[in-house]
Enzyme design. Structure first.
Site, PDB file in Angstrom:
ATOM      1  N   LYS A 107       0.854  -1.196   0.000  1.00  0.00           N
ATOM      2  CA  LYS A 107       0.000   0.000   0.000  1.00  0.00           C
ATOM      3  C   LYS A 107       0.886   1.240   0.000  1.00  0.00           C
ATOM      4  O   LYS A 107       1.718   1.407   0.888  1.00  0.00           O
ATOM      5  CB  LYS A 107      -0.871   0.030   1.263  1.00  0.00           C
ATOM      6  CG  LYS A 107      -2.005  -0.973   1.250  1.00  0.00           C
ATOM      7  CD  LYS A 107      -3.237  -0.393   0.589  1.00  0.00           C
ATOM      8  CE  LYS A 107      -4.344  -1.439   0.488  1.00  0.00           C
ATOM      9  NZ  LYS A 107      -5.381  -1.057  -0.469  1.00  0.00           N
ATOM     10  N   LYS A 120     -13.312  -6.976  -8.147  1.00  0.00           N
ATOM     11  CA  LYS A 120     -13.849  -7.352  -6.839  1.00  0.00           C
ATOM     12  C   LYS A 120     -15.271  -7.838  -7.103  1.00  0.00           C
ATOM     13  O   LYS A 120     -16.214  -7.031  -7.145  1.00  0.00           O
ATOM     14  CB  LYS A 120     -13.867  -6.145  -5.897  1.00  0.00           C
ATOM     15  CG  LYS A 120     -12.482  -5.651  -5.474  1.00  0.00           C
ATOM     16  CD  LYS A 120     -12.608  -4.419  -4.589  1.00  0.00           C
ATOM     17  CE  LYS A 120     -11.375  -4.178  -3.730  1.00  0.00           C
ATOM     18  NZ  LYS A 120     -10.123  -4.048  -4.461  1.00  0.00           N
TER      19      LYS A 120
END
Ligand code: MG
Length: 340
Positions: A142, A249
């Site tokens: 991240k 997703k």
């Protein structure tokens, strides 16, 4: 055939707050829906919106479920507004389960690699050591969380920690402006970065042109994630000829089978990813990953254990998820009962 509809909200604190470019996230909320037909066949589905990602809010989803009442016809589900993608997704999932429709044929894949999730900042470096020792070879870091100079200076330290043949993907969660994205992509250009995910937010003015421009100007592949959640996004990016990776997703898509079918037909590179849903939604999402006919890239499902209440977790993150693990995930009935 009429179905009885019932739904229960879940509020599941994360074991550790999830840090993203949108801030700290302490608990997951969503809804488990239950459909039962006149003959007593039951199916469960998960409605797990993430409004900061571009889906409907939980309140909107619950209002839509309440408006349907407690008896519904299957046709009503496809008539729900495409703006309520997660609501439609959960109801369709429950309907398919109640109808016990056969799952799509698997593609002969017994297991899929999982990317290890590395924390933001310097904590990524010891975590990479630990994950590499556990056998992971795909890593996701991240970025866009701390100071850009600090993060850039950590990149080579992190790459130096990774074993030979490892792949590193970066996820900015839309945190950068154009100048910041260019600084990062300059740095990545001669380094072995698998791809950079969502360098620019999906909802800033001119985002599509900016993303397409960066994708053409730099050698490191870019991936769309937040850009693929709203109704029509996947069609629009297919029409635009997106040259990079597609993060899917499934839980956030109204009809993932249709969307994934379009990407498969055009032979697009797809990475399947968690929406931090419970094991119920994750099973459906992983089934899509296991039946994907194209190249298998490491799954973005290195998230478990995720919840304080382990009942709702999928399998603990390991370098691989096996097809047979899906059958061992807790049933919809188990999660439903846990919410009573
Ligand atoms: Mg992402």
């Amino acid at each position: 055939m009429t179905y009885q509809l019932a739904h229960r909200r879940y509020t599941l604190p994360f074991r550790k707050p999830v840090r993203t470019a949108h801030g700290l996230w302490a608990e997951r909320q969503g809804v488990i829906v239950r459909l039962e037909d006149e003959a007593g066949a039951i199916g469960y589905g998960e409605v797990a919106p993430i409004s900061s990602f571009g889906t409907e809010t939980l309140a909107e989803a619950e209002a839509a479920l309440a408006a349907l009442g407690d008896r519904i016809e299957p046709e009503w589900i496809s008539q729900i507004s495409p703006q309520l993608a997660c609501t439609r997704h959960g109801l369709s999932e429950a309907l398919v389960a109640a109808q016990a429709l056969p799952a799509a044929p698997a593609t002969g894949t017994d297991y899929l690699a999982v990317a290890a999730l590395l924390p933001a900042g310097r904590a990524a470096i010891p975590a990479a050591d630990e994950k590499a020792a556990a056998g992971f070879r795909d890593f996701k870091w991240k970025v866009g969380v701390g100071d850009i100079g600090d993060e850039l200076s950590l990149l080579d330290d992190l790459l130096g920690k990774l074993p030979d043949g490892a792949r590193l993907r970066l996820d900015a969660n839309g945190a950068w402006d154009r100048r910041q994205a260019e600084r990062w992509l300059d740095r990545c250009a001669d380094r072995p970065i698998e791809y950079v995910e969502q360098p620019i937010a999906a909802d800033v003015r001119g985002a599509d042109d900016l993303l397409l421009g960066l994708a053409h100007d730099y050698p490191t592949p870019l991936a769309l994630d937040e850009s693929l959640v709203r109704d029509g996004d996947i069609d629009r990016w297919l029409d635009a000829g997106w040259p990079g990776i597609w993060i899917v997703k499934p839980t956030l898509l109204a009809d993932p089978a249709v969307a994934i079918g379009k990407l498969a037909q055009r032979r697009m590179p797809v990475v399947f990813s968690s929406a931090l849903e419970t094991a119920l939604g994750a099973r459906t999402a992983l089934q899509h990953a296991f039946t994907w006919p194209g190249e298998k890239r490491a799954l973005g499902f290195g998230v478990w254990p995720l919840f304080v209440d382990r009942t709702f977790d999928g399998p603990a993150a390991a370098p691989f998820i096996r097809a047979e693990d899906l059958a061992r995930l807790p049933s919809g009935e188990t999660l439903w009962s846990a919410l009573s």
